[in-house]
Design a protein around this motif. Structure first.
Motif, PDB file in Angstrom:
ATOM      1  N   GLY C 170      -5.748  11.035  10.236  1.00 52.34           N
ATOM      2  CA  GLY C 170      -5.764  12.494  10.313  1.00 52.34           C
ATOM      3  C   GLY C 170      -4.438  13.067   9.840  1.00 52.34           C
ATOM      4  O   GLY C 170      -4.289  14.285   9.733  1.00 52.34           O
ATOM      5  N   LEU C 171      -3.470  12.219   9.589  1.00 50.92           N
ATOM      6  CA  LEU C 171      -2.176  12.699   9.124  1.00 50.92           C
ATOM      7  C   LEU C 171      -2.191  12.749   7.598  1.00 50.92           C
ATOM      8  O   LEU C 171      -2.654  11.809   6.932  1.00 50.92           O
ATOM      9  CB  LEU C 171      -1.064  11.761   9.599  1.00 50.92           C
ATOM     10  N   SER C 172      -1.630  13.819   7.026  1.00 56.08           N
ATOM     11  CA  SER C 172      -1.738  14.067   5.583  1.00 56.08           C
ATOM     12  C   SER C 172      -1.233  12.887   4.764  1.00 56.08           C
ATOM     13  O   SER C 172      -1.833  12.502   3.766  1.00 56.08           O
ATOM     14  CB  SER C 172      -0.932  15.293   5.208  1.00 56.08           C
ATOM     15  N   THR C 173      -0.121  12.305   5.222  1.00 59.52           N
ATOM     16  CA  THR C 173       0.481  11.223   4.446  1.00 59.52           C
ATOM     17  C   THR C 173      -0.518  10.109   4.198  1.00 59.52           C
ATOM     18  O   THR C 173      -0.678   9.618   3.088  1.00 59.52           O
ATOM     19  CB  THR C 173       1.678  10.641   5.219  1.00 59.52           C
ATOM     20  N   PHE C 174      -1.205   9.756   5.272  1.00 61.65           N
ATOM     21  CA  PHE C 174      -2.072   8.586   5.156  1.00 61.65           C
ATOM     22  C   PHE C 174      -3.396   8.943   4.510  1.00 61.65           C
ATOM     23  O   PHE C 174      -4.014   8.116   3.870  1.00 61.65           O
ATOM     24  CB  PHE C 174      -2.204   7.928   6.525  1.00 61.65           C
ATOM     25  N   VAL C 175      -3.800  10.198   4.679  1.00 62.10           N
ATOM     26  CA  VAL C 175      -4.975  10.654   3.930  1.00 62.10           C
ATOM     27  C   VAL C 175      -4.664  10.574   2.441  1.00 62.10           C
ATOM     28  O   VAL C 175      -5.483  10.122   1.641  1.00 62.10           O
ATOM     29  CB  VAL C 175      -5.358  12.096   4.322  1.00 62.10           C
ATOM     30  N   ALA C 176      -3.431  10.956   2.102  1.00 58.84           N
ATOM     31  CA  ALA C 176      -3.065  10.984   0.695  1.00 58.84           C
ATOM     32  C   ALA C 176      -2.918   9.584   0.122  1.00 58.84           C
ATOM     33  O   ALA C 176      -2.748   9.419  -1.085  1.00 58.84           O
ATOM     34  CB  ALA C 176      -1.767  11.760   0.517  1.00 58.84           C
ATOM     35  N   LEU C 177      -2.984   8.600   0.982  1.00 58.76           N
ATOM     36  CA  LEU C 177      -2.955   7.222   0.485  1.00 58.76           C
ATOM     37  C   LEU C 177      -4.371   6.696   0.268  1.00 58.76           C
ATOM     38  O   LEU C 177      -4.579   5.521   0.014  1.00 58.76           O
ATOM     39  CB  LEU C 177      -2.207   6.320   1.467  1.00 58.76           C
ATOM     40  N   VAL C 201       6.049  -1.981  -2.844  1.00 59.32           N
ATOM     41  CA  VAL C 201       7.323  -2.508  -2.367  1.00 59.32           C
ATOM     42  C   VAL C 201       8.232  -2.686  -3.559  1.00 59.32           C
ATOM     43  O   VAL C 201       7.899  -3.394  -4.511  1.00 59.32           O
ATOM     44  CB  VAL C 201       7.122  -3.846  -1.632  1.00 59.32           C
ATOM     45  N   LEU C 202       9.392  -2.025  -3.520  1.00 62.83           N
ATOM     46  CA  LEU C 202      10.282  -2.081  -4.667  1.00 62.83           C
ATOM     47  C   LEU C 202      11.269  -3.234  -4.536  1.00 62.83           C
ATOM     48  O   LEU C 202      11.506  -3.961  -5.470  1.00 62.83           O
ATOM     49  CB  LEU C 202      11.041  -0.765  -4.818  1.00 62.83           C
ATOM     50  N   ASP C 203      11.843  -3.382  -3.382  1.00 58.36           N
ATOM     51  CA  ASP C 203      12.679  -4.543  -3.127  1.00 58.36           C
ATOM     52  C   ASP C 203      12.632  -4.822  -1.641  1.00 58.36           C
ATOM     53  O   ASP C 203      11.823  -4.235  -0.910  1.00 58.36           O
ATOM     54  CB  ASP C 203      14.127  -4.323  -3.612  1.00 58.36           C
ATOM     55  N   ARG C 204      13.532  -5.712  -1.179  1.00 58.35           N
ATOM     56  CA  ARG C 204      13.458  -6.153   0.198  1.00 58.35           C
ATOM     57  C   ARG C 204      13.507  -4.986   1.179  1.00 58.35           C
ATOM     58  O   ARG C 204      12.914  -5.046   2.263  1.00 58.35           O
ATOM     59  CB  ARG C 204      14.640  -7.106   0.470  1.00 58.35           C
ATOM     60  N   HIS C 205      14.173  -3.921   0.833  1.00 62.81           N
ATOM     61  CA  HIS C 205      14.297  -2.825   1.779  1.00 62.81           C
ATOM     62  C   HIS C 205      13.776  -1.494   1.265  1.00 62.81           C
ATOM     63  O   HIS C 205      13.934  -0.494   1.940  1.00 62.81           O
ATOM     64  CB  HIS C 205      15.781  -2.660   2.186  1.00 62.81           C
ATOM     65  N   THR C 206      13.194  -1.497   0.093  1.00 62.92           N
ATOM     66  CA  THR C 206      12.760  -0.224  -0.454  1.00 62.92           C
ATOM     67  C   THR C 206      11.277  -0.275  -0.775  1.00 62.92           C
ATOM     68  O   THR C 206      10.755  -1.265  -1.268  1.00 62.92           O
ATOM     69  CB  THR C 206      13.519   0.103  -1.748  1.00 62.92           C
ATOM     70  N   LEU C 207      10.610   0.824  -0.443  1.00 58.05           N
ATOM     71  CA  LEU C 207       9.208   0.913  -0.838  1.00 58.05           C
ATOM     72  C   LEU C 207       8.912   2.329  -1.282  1.00 58.05           C
ATOM     73  O   LEU C 207       9.663   3.262  -0.983  1.00 58.05           O
ATOM     74  CB  LEU C 207       8.277   0.483   0.291  1.00 58.05           C
ATOM     75  N   ARG C 208       7.835   2.428  -2.048  1.00 56.40           N
ATOM     76  CA  ARG C 208       7.497   3.737  -2.592  1.00 56.40           C
ATOM     77  C   ARG C 208       6.058   4.068  -2.222  1.00 56.40           C
ATOM     78  O   ARG C 208       5.174   3.210  -2.303  1.00 56.40           O
ATOM     79  CB  ARG C 208       7.648   3.724  -4.105  1.00 56.40           C
ATOM     80  N   LEU C 209       5.844   5.302  -1.803  1.00 57.84           N
ATOM     81  CA  LEU C 209       4.498   5.780  -1.540  1.00 57.84           C
ATOM     82  C   LEU C 209       4.048   6.620  -2.712  1.00 57.84           C
ATOM     83  O   LEU C 209       4.742   7.569  -3.101  1.00 57.84           O
ATOM     84  CB  LEU C 209       4.451   6.625  -0.263  1.00 57.84           C
ATOM     85  N   ASN C 210       2.924   6.234  -3.313  1.00 61.62           N
ATOM     86  CA  ASN C 210       2.379   7.032  -4.407  1.00 61.62           C
ATOM     87  C   ASN C 210       1.179   7.780  -3.853  1.00 61.62           C
ATOM     88  O   ASN C 210       0.093   7.215  -3.689  1.00 61.62           O
ATOM     89  CB  ASN C 210       1.949   6.124  -5.547  1.00 61.62           C
ATOM     90  N   LEU C 211       1.379   9.045  -3.532  1.00 60.25           N
ATOM     91  CA  LEU C 211       0.340   9.801  -2.836  1.00 60.25           C
ATOM     92  C   LEU C 211      -0.620  10.449  -3.807  1.00 60.25           C
ATOM     93  O   LEU C 211      -0.255  10.784  -4.945  1.00 60.25           O
ATOM     94  CB  LEU C 211       0.990  10.869  -1.947  1.00 60.25           C
ATOM     95  N   SER C 212      -1.833  10.629  -3.371  1.00 60.10           N
ATOM     96  CA  SER C 212      -2.824  11.245  -4.249  1.00 60.10           C
ATOM     97  C   SER C 212      -2.632  12.751  -4.296  1.00 60.10           C
ATOM     98  O   SER C 212      -3.207  13.432  -5.138  1.00 60.10           O
ATOM     99  CB  SER C 212      -4.228  10.911  -3.764  1.00 60.10           C
ATOM    100  N   GLN C 213      -1.910  13.288  -3.381  1.00 58.83           N
ATOM    101  CA  GLN C 213      -1.658  14.726  -3.402  1.00 58.83           C
ATOM    102  C   GLN C 213      -0.306  14.986  -2.765  1.00 58.83           C
ATOM    103  O   GLN C 213       0.206  14.121  -2.047  1.00 58.83           O
ATOM    104  CB  GLN C 213      -2.755  15.473  -2.658  1.00 58.83           C
TER     105      GLN C 213
END
Lengths: 688, 316, 568, 339
Positions: C170-177, C201-213
């Motif tokens: 129900g949270l926008s972030t996860f809906v957008a995933l 996952v970009l590296d050991r400590h970095t990740l990126r969220l690519n959201l649909s909106q």
């Protein structure tokens, strides 16, 4: 008299009551139960206290024991026991008198014994408490006492609980308990009333022997004149809490000098008389309610010799009748009344007995699981006839009535009413005609009417239900007519049963039974729960009604006197089987069935002119679930032929037309039997 | 006697079977099953449970069998101690029951420990002399204590003992382990009613016995009053109270619900109440079953005690 | 890509500009800045206000009290629930039990400002569709593993998995995933599936969220109560295999009774455990099961040291208790007396409007909370939300309500029933009763059906007219997205309006506050006009603690954070 | 003719027996009260007038009861308590009381005079007048209690008569069903029933029936078996009356004495049960005032001595009502034993 009065020179009476008065306090104020009661009881003497229920006789016994409960109290007078005033004793002294010096025997032995203690335990605590003997010694004494009250198998008895014993055995235990501390005075409060006749005879015999053996003084309380006559030396007749006549038993019975005593006597059917020769005379009126004692003579309002202005004035003193024997009577007119006058003779009453069979019973058998309540009953009842079914409790007479009425169904055999087979037909499936022609009168007056409905409504319901009348006004009219017939005031239609006395209720019961003009009326012990004076009235009413309606009466009773009085034919039953049947005169005269003989001999006789032969039955009545093989009476029969009676079923021997005896004894033996009763002037081996 | 007892045992078994079948049938509906399925499949709400998943679950659980087969399976589980799993608490129901019943047993132990001597004594004293001052006083108090509903007793005791006098804590969660001080309020609450009830029963039994004819016989035998009471009266008068005390085991299971909820005591009643509120089906089912077992057992015990104490039945 | 050197969001200078020119107030700036990845302390500094003292520059915890003592156990009275799967927790209390053990990516403080926790910084793209999250280095699991971006990615994917049925969807972030599959389930609800490369996952400590909106609330969403970060070896139930990153671990759990957490000293591999967040003071944390009503009693009799919440009914009582402190905080907690738009008679908007018009929000607030709390506007956006556009207050209009009812064909009165579960306290029932009295004047017979709490939760989204309590969310759009967007998981009103969805998405996509406020005006207006609910007020949250407890802060979302709490 | 006249005269004289009169009065009290509580909304504007006939009926009942039972002070005291609450139940709409559901002044102590309103027994945490709530609270308890007990009685008496009078298989079946129900501890049964069927007043009636009817059945069965052997029942049987007639017209009136005593006790039990269920949140639901609810709501608040009146007042109220029922039962039993 077997109990010969052993006069001692000891002048101090064992017990003396002087002007004793007892009052019960209730919600509606104080009610005097005993007024100015005097009694002197000498050592070894047996004194009878006779009267109808509510006359205060039990209260006297409890007052002597000083056990009147919270509501009762002694308001005046003294009770001297061996010269000591019992009323002045404190609790500890009282305890030493109770049980040790004075012991009591009660009406209901079962209720008087502690259900959760063994007999032994209850017996031994008496000597242990009063004589501080060891347990072993107490047990020995208790064991010995059991033998003296003629209880076999004493060790088993000691270990038993009360419920494992029969009523007769229980009463013997109570007697043993009372005798264990060798009391000087024994109070017996209707000790045999709850027992069957043959058991009663055994207990009475025991009591007589004990008083002879131990020299104990006895105060014997009973409503039965016959019992008092057979057991006591002196007697007091009580009415409304007052002694009305006191004297030696012989003197009182031969010269009754109080109208109430005479009335009582006249109300008892005699074994020697039937309805045609000596009709019963009831005492008019009713016992006054407690607390409503009339002024002057308490019996005045019911007395035929009542004279206004004399009998209802002041206190009536006891007048001497016979100074020598101390015979006194509480009657102001004791010297004026013609005591020898016979009651006015009644018109000769005869019944039209047709030889047409109405009820026909053949080989009727009823089993409840193992118990065979009825076993092969066969007899006929003719139109207009009164047939009595006689036997002690458990003989199956009531079961037969229930089968006939359709409340239970027979296992086999047949009963027909006007050729309609009824043995398998429950009442709900019977035609209205059958129901209407077969009605019943019940034993217990307090049970016979529905307490919630008015008398009128209950009679009206019968009329409506049986379809006799449909119009409400006519039903009402018929109700009032029936009340007239049973001699009840019309206002009673709106009363409820609790406002009626026992006799009145039984009248309503009779009215209800006769409402539908039945062909056959079954009367199940209709008078046995009533007081003597009322019994007579109800019996007479029953005879009247039967005669008026031409009804056939099936009369179930354990009371041989009443049976003798009103029955045309008698059927004697024992353990579900018929022992003897025949016309009344035939059954009451030799040849007897041994059981009939014992039964007759057990009846206490109040008639001074009758002498009775002693026949005692041994043993206990066997359980109906395990009836003895062969003749069911064989276990108690003194004439038993071993190997025959206890093996084979007895044959029916016919002596006169319809007089049949089921017995193995040779015909000659039966024919040679002596009558149980004789007139007093005859032989001497009869007891009185 | 043996016949009577065997007959009662058979009746008891029959009742237990019927009750278990009833309990099974009641909770054998789709609505309740779905709830268990949702819980077991770990989903958040019934809304997300797809029909196919549900059907698969039913098959995996063997719930697609016929009713009698399902019942027998269930009964088999129950007999082997598998009463299911609490949806709310994630614990085997049997564990839960064991814990809560033992807490309640502690309470019950103290209740019986105090109730039996106190009430029998007071009841006998009151019934010994019907209408005496002692009798009236005891009877009036007993009527009062049996008239106060337990919630009111609990509330009043809290007001007086905990708030007014500050003798005991208001709640009995026993978070620092068992503490008798905390047990006191629930204990008193139950006792006040129970003692009143038992006193009344004992009193009337005693009064009946004392007015019976065999007591008259004993007194008129000249036995000392003490001996009459102790030997003749008590033996008969205590039959009914003793059977009632055994029956009170059942009554207690009812009463602990209120008391445990009011005082937050962690026992059987509280567990049942929580389960009912949460809709924790298997707990309700199992708790009811256990409650009935206890009740039926106490009824059986009571009947057997009656037979044993009553020579009429014991010695046929 | 070297994210480290490029941490400031392009919008920050612009926002700073707006702040300088008075176009944006300071509070709003701080929110915006933290949202965009600026550390809260820096944001406070930029804004020139003194922020709450913090334990460290990049730590979410309050500053350490110099008087603080180590040791002791804190006993808290709250409902003790089961700890099955944190992603599917149904109540906040469950997450409170878990919070000392498992932690969040971010943390929203008592001041409603989000701060980094297990991620130490984040950065959205300009279009808010791509977010970089940097996992805090040196965070150790209780089993000796170090927290990595892979672990976080595993968690985020899990939250976004429609099969799990987590309320996080129900949270926008996860809906957008996720994206629509195009298929629908048996009940006609559109089915979704995860984006194939939503979490990178970009590296050991970095990740990126690519959201649909575009999503504004990624940081806040990652601090919501169901987003506790689990070790990837997790198997439900949690209570059986507790592995976390927090300073405590679970020692005992008896549902409905107690939950006991103890400080961790050694990891399961035997090495000493070093907690990343600095010193913690309590040795043990105990949660004891007390309902809201009983917790105060328990505190008064000394059975517990602090309570989850103090209901308003007990306020006066609590004030008279000796030795306790009453703490309070304004929140976006509220009660929505909402109607289902597809159920008779509420499918007629005139009926809904009549009910709304007949109600007097201000009067209800005054009656129930007195001087506490704030009047609400039936649009579920609170004044403490940074993006709230203050609509003019709703005005009661009984005559108008009557007219509407007449038009809708209920001239002779309308009988309706409102269901209420009192799950946050009996005041909920009081609201309904007040509403009942008010709408009666317009000829509406409102019956109040009070249900036991658990019963109510079984039907809360099924009853046609019900009073649902909504928990606090840091941003206004978060609740709107969960509750009013078409097909949203908690859409209890069954409201579905493309215009609203569109407007909400636009608002969520805009960072410029002035612009977003205007967009929010549209959103709020649509919702208010739809007359979905009578939402009378925003309530304050009170909690109660013994004066021996220090640093126990009430939280608008009633989260209990105990890292710096100590006992004297 | 004479008989006819007499009959009509007597007919007029006793057009209604005392038992019928009491029955009628009870109905006049109970039916409006039930209608008022259960269908308050539906009655609308007529609601306040519905209870008017009940007021004199309660008074008449009280006078009759006092007159008949004057011999037992226990019964008189009990009846006084019960009638007091009955009277309160039927007159409470006409009393000058504050609105029981309206929050006015929170936590006003007893005797406080605030905002021109006098709170004789104080106000609760939400500012509702405790006196008013207590007085209004008796309505629900009385109505649901009496109704539930009556239903349980109808079922229990019916089954008991069948078991006791018809015996045989009927008896076995009825007894078994009774035993099964009695094997549930009462509160467990309540929780189970209300959980499966849902919570409402009607389901409380069902739950009370499940728990009470078997006990009533046992009592009636025992009485019927005892009464069945009496001669007047045989008399009815021998005139071919149907089983139904005998059970209802012959048997039932004669076992009503012990049943009335038991009914009084059972009313007490049911009152306890309903109050307890409300307290547990399983029974009747808020908002209307109810004693169990008042205790439930007050329990977490009345933590200080000065607020204990919130617990005290409803507790004493419910106790007095139950005491009334119990004393009446005791008095009646005592009187029946004296006769």
């Amino acid at each position: 008299m077997s109990v010969t009065f052993r006069s001692r020179s000891d002048d101090t009476p064992i017990l003396e009551c002087r002007n004793l008065s007892v009052t019960y306090s209730g919600r509606r104020g104080d009610v005097p139960a005993v007024v100015d009661f005097n009694l002197t009881l000498m050592r070894g003497e047996a004194h009878g206290l006779v009267g109808e229920s509510g006359c205060g006789k039990s209260t006297i016994a409890l007052a002597i024991m000083r056990y009147l409960g919270v509501s009762g109290r002694i308001t005046g007078g003294q009770i001297l026991f061996q010269g000591r005033d019992l009323l002045s004793l404190d609790a500890a002294e009282l305890r030493q008198v109770r049980g040790a010096d004075i012991a009591m025997i009660y009406q209901e032995p079962m209720a008087s014994l502690n259900p959760s203690l063994t007999i032994g335990e209850q017996l031994i605590e008496v000597p242990m408490c009063h004589e501080a003997v060891s347990r072993r010694e107490a047990t020995k004494r208790a064991r010995a006492m059991l033998e003296r009250v003629r209880l076999a198998d004493g060790d088993r008895m000691m270990r038993s609980y009360p419920h494992q014993l029969s009523g007769g055995q229980q009463q013997r235990i109570v007697i043993a308990m009372a005798l264990l501390s060798h009391p000087k005075l024994l109070l017996l409060d209707e000790p045999t009333t709850a027992l069957d006749v043959t058991v009663e005879a055994g207990i009475v015999d025991l009591i007589r022997d004990i008083s002879a053996e131990f020299g104990t003084s006895m105060l014997y309380i009973s409503h039965n004149l016959g019992l008092v006559r057979e057991t006591c030396d002196r007697m007091t007749v009580m009415y409304c809490g007052q002694p009305v006549e006191v004297g030696r038993v012989q003197s009182v019975f031969s010269r009754m000098r109080h109208p109430y005593t005479r009335g009582l006597f006249a109300a008892i059917p005699s074994l020697g008389a039937d309805k045609n020769t000596r009709p019963l005379t009831a005492i008019a009126g009713q016992l006054p309610a407690p607390g409503e004692r009339p002024a002057g003579c308490a019996f005045g309002p019911r007395c035929a010799s009542f004279v206004a202005g004399r009998c209802d004035q002041g206190t009536i003193p006891l007048a001497k009748v016979d100074a020598l024997t101390g015979h006194v009577s509480r009657c102001v007119r004791v010297d004026e009344i013609d005591w020898l006058a016979e009651p006015p003779p009644r018109e000769q009453r005869s019944t039209d007995v047709l030889s047409e069979s109405v009820v026909s019973v053949s080989a009727l058998t009823k089993r409840y699981q193992q118990v065979s309540a009825n076993d092969g009953l066969s007899f006929e009842v003719n139109r207009g006839e009164t047939v009595a079914l006689v036997g002690e409790s458990g003989c199956g007479k009531s079961t037969f009535a229930r089968i006939l009425m359709g409340l239970v169904q027979a296992t086999s055999g047949s009963v027909t009413l006007s050729r309609v087979e009824l043995s398998q037909l429950p009442v709900t499936k019977r035609s209205m005609k059958t129901i209407r022609s077969l009605q019943m009168i019940f034993q217990n007056p307090f049970d016979t009417l529905n307490p919630s409905h008015t008398i009128g409504a209950q009679i009206a319901r019968v009329i409506r239900r049986l379809g006799i009348e449909r119009d409400e006004a006519r039903i009402r009219a018929r109700v009032l007519e029936l009340l007239d017939l049973v001699k009840l005031p019309r206002q009673f239609a709106d009363r409820r049963p609790r406002q009626l006395s026992g006799g009145q209720k039984q009248r309503v019961g009779i009215a209800r039974a006769f409402a539908g003009k039945p062909a056959v009326v079954v009367a199940d012990e209709p008078v046995s729960a009533l007081d003597v004076s009322v019994q007579a009235a109800i019996t007479e009413l029953l005879i009247d009604m039967q005669r008026r309606e031409g009804t056939t009466l099936l009369f179930i009773s354990h009371d041989l006197s009443v049976v003798r009085y009103l029955a045309d034919r008698v059927v004697v039953m024992y353990l579900g089987q018929i022992m003897e049947q025949g016309r009344t005169q035939e059954v009451f005269a030799p040849p007897y069935h041994p059981y009939t003989e014992a039964l007759l001999a057990a009846v206490p006789v109040a008639d001074q002119n009758m002498l009775k032969r002693k026949v005692l039955l041994g043993g206990e009545m066997p359980s109906a679930s395990q009836p003895p093989p062969g003749c069911r009476f064989s276990t108690r029969c003194s004439y038993r032929i071993s190997g025959v009676c206890d093996v084979l079923a007895p044959p029916n021997q016919e002596f006169a037309s319809g007089h049949r005896i089921a017995c193995h004894l040779p015909r000659e033996h039966l024919l040679a039997m002596q009558p149980v009763f004789r007139e007093a002037s005859q032989k001497t081996d009869y007891v009185s | 006697m043996r016949h009577l007892v065997i007959r009662r045992v058979i009746q008891t078994l029959l009742i237990m079977l019927t009750v278990s079948a009833l309990l099974f049938a009641v909770f054998d509906s789709d609505q309740f099953r779905k709830k268990i399925a949702v819980a077991e499949l770990g989903n958040f709400g019934a809304a997300t449970l797809s029909d196919s998943d549900y059907q698969a679950w039913i098959v995996s659980k063997g719930l697609d069998q016929s009713f009698p087969a399902r019942y027998v399976t269930w009964l088999n589980h129950v007999v082997h101690g598998d009463l299911g799993v609490s949806i709310e608490k994630d614990v085997a129901v049997s564990t839960l029951l064991k814990e809560s019943l033992s807490s309640t047993a502690v309470l019950a132990f103290y209740v019986f420990l105090i109730m039996i001597p106190v009430s029998l004594m007071l009841g006998v004293l009151a019934g010994m002399k019907e209408g005496s001052i002692l009798d009236r006083v005891i009877s009036v108090i007993a009527v009062f204590t049996t008239s106060i509903p337990q919630i009111a007793t609990a509330a009043l005791l809290t007001v007086v003992l905990a708030l007014g006098l500050r003798w005991v804590p208001t709640k009995s969660a026993m978070i620092d382990g068992f503490s008798f001080r905390e047990l006191l309020l629930p204990l008193l609450t139950i006792l006040i009613y129970e003692i009143g009830y038992l006193v009344r029963m004992t009193r009337s039994a005693m009064a009946d016995v004392m007015s019976s004819q065999y007591i008259r016989t004993a007194l008129l035998k000249g036995l000392p009053y003490r001996q009459v009471v102790l030997k003749h009266a008590l033996r008969n008068a205590l039959v009914v109270p003793v059977t009632l005390i055994l029956l009170e085991l059942t009554g207690l299971l009812s009463q602990v619900v209120v008391v445990e909820v009011f005082f937050q005591y962690h026992g059987f009643g509280r567990m049942l109440f929580d389960a009912a509120n949460f809709g924790d089906i298997q707990v309700i089912q199992a708790a009811t079953l256990v409650a009935v077992c206890v009740a039926v057992a106490s009824q059986l015990l009571s009947d057997i005690a009656y037979v044993l104490l009553n020579p009429r039945l014991r010695v046929a | 890509m070297n994210v480290d050197n490029d941490r400031e969001h392009p919008l920050i200078p612009e926002a700073r500009e707006q702040l300088t020119h008075g176009l944006m107030d300071r509070r709003e700036f701080i929110r915006l800045a933290t949202l965009l990845g600026v550390a809260a302390s820096s944001a406070y500094a930029i804004a020139g206000v003194t922020g709450p003292a913090m334990a460290g520059d990049n730590l979410p915890f309050p500053a350490v009290d110099p008087k603080a003592k180590r040791g002791g156990k804190l006993r808290i009275g709250q409902t003790v629930g089961r700890m099955h799967d944190p992603a599917t927790y149904a109540w906040n209390e469950m997450s409170n039990q878990t919070r000392p053990m498992l932690e969040y990516l971010t943390m929203v403080g008592p001041d409603n400002v989000v701060r980094p926790m297990l991620v130490d910084w984040w950065k959205p793209s300009a279009d808010l569709k791509t977010w970089i999250l940097h996992v805090r280095p040196g965070v150790m699991w209780h089993n000796g593993d170090e927290l990595t971006a892979d672990h976080v990615a595993w968690n985020i994917r899990r939250w976004a998995d429609p099969a799990l049925g987590s309320s996080n969807l129900g949270l926008s972030t996860f809906v957008a995933l996720t994206e629509l599959t195009g298929a629908k389930d048996a009940k006609g609800k559109a089915l979704r599936r995860q984006l194939p490369n939503g979490v990178e996952v970009l590296d050991r400590h970095t990740l990126r969220l690519n959201l649909s909106q575009p999503v504004l609330s990624v940081a806040e969403d990652c601090g919501e109560y169901c987003t506790l970060v689990l070790h990837p070896s997790f198997v439900a139930p949690l209570s059986k295999h507790p592995i976390g990153t927090g300073p405590y671990t679970l020692a005992e759990l008896r549902v409905g009774e107690r939950c006991i957490l103890k400080r961790i000293t050694h990891m399961t591999n035997g090495q000493p455990f070093h907690y990343w967040g600095g010193e913690v003071f309590l040795d043990e944390i105990h949660f004891y099961n007390y309902t809201l009503e009983n917790a105060t009693a328990a505190l008064a009799s000394g059975s517990v040291d602090a309570t989850y919440e103090l209901t308003v009914e007990q306020l006066e009582l609590a004030q008279s208790l000796p030795g306790v402190q009453i703490l309070s905080v304004p929140t976006a907690q509220t009660l929505c007396c909402r109607m289902q738009v597809d159920v008779k008679p509420f499918d007629d908007i005139r009926v809904r409007r009549a009910i709304v018009k007949a109600a007097d929000n201000a009067a209800i607030k005054q009656l129930v909370f007195g001087d506490h709390g704030q009047v609400a506007n039936n649009c579920h956006v609170a004044p403490i939300h940074p993006e709230c556009f203050p609509l003019p207050p709703v005005v009661r209009d009984v005559a108008g309500a009557k007219r509407l009812l007449k038009e809708a064909g209920y001239a002779h009165g309308l009988d309706v029933t409102i269901s209420v579960g009192n799950n946050d306290g009996p005041w909920q029932q009081a609201v309904c009763e007040a509403l009942r009295d008010q709408v009666k004047e317009a000829g509406i017979n409102l019956s109040v059906d009070v249900m036991p709490e658990q019963r109510f939760w079984e039907v809360w989204n099924k009853v046609p007219f019900g009073a649902t309590s909504w928990a606090h969310r840091p941003l206004g759009t978060m609740a709107l997205a969960q509750a009013y967007r078409s097909g949203a998981s908690w859409n209890e009103t069954h409201y579905s309006d493309p215009a609203f969805d569109q407007a909400l998405s636009e608002a969520e996509a805009s960072i410029n506050v002035a612009e977003r406020k205007i967009k929010m005006q549209k959103v709020e207006q649509i919702l208010q006009d739809a007359a979905l609910m009578v939402q009378p007020f925003w309530r304050p949250v009170f909690s109660l603690a013994s004066s021996r407890v220090h640093g126990y802060q009430p939280h608008p979302a009633r989260q209990i954070q105990l890292n710096k709490v100590w006992m004297s | 003719m004479n008989a006819l006249i007499q009959q009509t005269r007597e007919h007029r004289r006793s057009w209604m027996t005392p038992a019928q009169l009491i029955g009628a009065l009870l109905l006049i009290v109970w039916v409006p009260l039930m209608a008022y509580v259960m269908f308050h909304q539906a009655l609308g504007i007529a609601a306040p007038y519905v209870l008017l006939p009940s007021v004199p009926a309660v008074l008449a009942l009280y006078v009759m009861a006092i007159y008949h039972w004057r011999e037992s002070w226990v019964a008189v005291l009990g009846v006084t308590l019960v009638c007091f609450w009955l009277l309160v139940a039927v007159t409470v709409p006409y009393l000058p009381l504050l609105d029981p559901n309206k929050p006015l002044v929170p936590l006003a102590l007893p005797g406080a005079l605030k905002h021109g309103m006098s709170f004789m027994l104080g106000s609760d945490m939400r500012g509702r007048d405790v006196l008013s709530r207590t007085l209004w609270g008796c309505q629900r308890v009385l109505v649901w209690g009496i109704t539930a007990t009556s239903v349980a009685y109808v079922v229990g008496v019916g089954l008991g008569l069948i078991g006791g009078y018809l015996s045989g298989w009927w008896d076995e079946a009825v007894t078994f069903v009774g035993n099964v129900l009695l094997s549930f501890p009462v509160m467990v049964l309540f929780i189970l029933v209300l959980n499966v069927l849902g919570q409402s007043g009607f389901n409380i009636i069902i739950a009370v029936t499940f728990s009470s009817a078997p006990i009533i059945m046992r009592i009636v069965r025992g009485l019927a078996m005892q009464e069945k052997s009496r001669d007047y029942i045989q008399a009815a049987q021998t005139r071919g009356e149907s089983a139904l007639w005998i059970m209802v017209m012959e048997l039932l009136p004669n076992i009503r004495g012990p049943l009335i005593v038991d009914a009084c006790l059972r009313l007490g039990y049911t009152t306890v049960a309903i109050t307890t269920l409300t307290f547990l949140g399983l029974g009747l639901q808020p908002p209307d005032p109810d004693w169990g609810l008042m205790i439930k709501e007050a329990a977490p608040v009345a933590l200080l001595w000065k607020y204990s009146y919130m617990l005290l007042v409803p507790s004493l109220a419910v106790t007095s009502l139950i005491l009334g029922f119990n004393l009446t039962a005791d008095g009646l039993r005592e009187m029946s034993q004296r006769d």
